[in-house]
Write an enzyme that holds these catalytic residues in place. Sequence first.
Site, mmCIF file in Angstrom:
data_model
loop_
_atom_site.group_PDB
_atom_site.id
_atom_site.type_symbol
_atom_site.label_atom_id
_atom_site.label_comp_id
_atom_site.label_asym_id
_atom_site.label_seq_id
_atom_site.Cartn_x
_atom_site.Cartn_y
_atom_site.Cartn_z
ATOM 1 N N HIS A 143 0.835 -1.199 0.000
ATOM 2 C CA HIS A 143 0.000 0.000 0.000
ATOM 3 C C HIS A 143 0.875 1.256 0.000
ATOM 4 C CE1 HIS A 143 -3.569 2.367 0.426
ATOM 5 N NE2 HIS A 143 -3.258 2.809 1.626
ATOM 6 N N ASP A 154 -8.250 -0.045 -0.044
ATOM 7 C CA ASP A 154 -8.172 1.318 -0.561
ATOM 8 C C ASP A 154 -7.215 1.408 -1.749
ATOM 9 O OD1 ASP A 154 -8.515 0.878 2.213
ATOM 10 O OD2 ASP A 154 -8.197 2.983 2.702
ATOM 11 N N ARG A 223 -16.102 2.018 4.055
ATOM 12 C CA ARG A 223 -15.500 2.758 2.947
ATOM 13 C C ARG A 223 -14.426 1.950 2.227
ATOM 14 N NH1 ARG A 223 -14.519 8.170 4.674
ATOM 15 N NH2 ARG A 223 -12.312 7.960 5.111
#
Length: 627
Positions: A143, A154, A223
């Site tokens: 990430h 994400d 999210r």
Amino acid sequence: MKKLLVLCLLGFSAFAQEKPFSVQMAESLMHTHPDSITVKPGKPAGWDYEQGLYLKALEKVYQRTGDAKYFNYIQKNINSFIDEKGNIRTYKMDEYNSDNITTGRMLLFLYQEMSDEKYKLAAEKLRSQIYHQPRTTEGGFWHKQRYPNQMWLDGLYMLEPFYAEYGTIFKQDNWDDIVKQFQLCYQGTLDPKTGLLYHAYDAAKVQPWADKQTGKSPNFWGRSIGWYMMALVDVLDYMPTNHPKRGILVKQLNDLSNAVAKIQDAKSGLWYQVPNFPGRKGNYLEASCANMFVYAFAKGVRKGYLPSNFYQKAQKGYAGILKEFITKDANGFIHLEKTVTVGGLGGTPYRDGSYEYYLSEPLRQDDLKGAGPFILASLEMEVAKELPLGKGKKVVMDYYFNREYRKTKEGKSERFHYTWEDRKDSGMHLWGIQFEQLGAELDSLPVAPTAENLKGADVYIIVDPDTPKETPNPNYIQAKDVQNIVQWVKNGGHLIIMANDTTNCEITHLNTLMKEFGIEFGGPNRNMVQGKNWHQGAVPIPANHEIFSDMQKIYIKEISTLYLSKTAKSSVDHEGVSVIATANVGKGKVFAVGDPWLYNEYTNNRRIPLDYENFQAAKKLAEWALK
């Protein structure tokens, strides 16, 4: 607060009839961020993924409305970070932060629109980061440099859509690697019981937050799942429909969508911050994940990735968003409430991924991580209402009689001029988007029209057939072509012919076709515009026009005159002669105008004043053609 919210919502109905919610939110955010986009309170604007998400949403509003103020806003913001050599202010490649890739999508947008080399050079820097991005032993992207061996949901949105689009534009086949990223992240975070994905996993299984057996983080976060679903529907935009691994991503989207639909709150239509614990103490309905899920559901249905019943789930979610999260201030600007500011793992102060942690982060009004997806979700819901008109219909652009090529800066030959793919001023890209947003499928015909290859076309468009000036060996319209096209129209086809002034169009052979419909192109040429004397190209639209209803004037320059016979009739007269005509022929119909007219230069409103309604006219003509 609840009374205020109800009053606000009651006041929405009349206002929303004039302006869609996508436009209302875009204007509100542009009012809040008139010059630079600051996403971290107290810190100057920087190259940031929230900026990229918001600007991507504005790009879609621009394509939906044709209002150049959105394009200008995007360009101004990106230009404040990019110099002529493609250096990106505040960007540090050695951080190997996947978040820094997201705004690169706007570099690709501007490069395709403007051909300015600085955008390509800047995009190449981000592509270089991807090339050097640290990976897990299985090949998954870290990430960030400071989060070794970790794949976060994400990160798939932050990096993969840029990676996919870059490869499409610059002819790089990165699909095996892109699909691998989704496979590794999906497998590493999947909960087989619920079908949901945990926020992240540590491939090394050494982080304190990671399960020692699986490496998974301890909780789901709304999210993060939303980021992953948006990544899927956006990456699929670029993936070839015949790619053997496309089905892997479509299946992931379907499986994850089914899991997310099961935890949609029955009463509100929304989702909780920690989505698998509805009603648990402290848990709350959160805005950003709801907007992301609605966007993914609605777009997935529109694109054919998801079954149609997911549109009803999107409708329920969107109704809940408007009811629970949207407010309006005293100045008439709408706002999005209840977006959590952040969610992460590790770092300083340490984030352990516990239920209590996800509830501890503050909420913020108009946080771009929620407001950007709200615009995207709103656009999908607004477009969905118009899709039935073109559903199952195909719009075919001629690439045979018009087939111009140009040399790129690299010396390669590329097709341009009046094509769906050409996003520069010379192309028909914006008009193609309008047809797609009316539910139609786009196609092109690079060979001579025959009864067989026209069989699947509902609309056939021929624009400015070539002369030897444009193409060394033009494909002229021949008697057999005339026969095939006329018969196709008689059988119910809808034909749009856009010629040019008599000095720039192959009129002679084109007229052998047009005479069959009682229409001929000829001189004298009209609306010869000098410089920026826009009024010289103005064409008033009569009241209650059969095609261009509720419009005042359009802009067409250097147009040939139409001469009519048989059943053809003038649709728009200008200075006593016909400049637009139609004809009903058998079961079909024909539209003719003496100029290419609706190419990007005259629909994107970056040159001509906004009071010339060419963009609106393009949509009206698309609607007429699809009826």
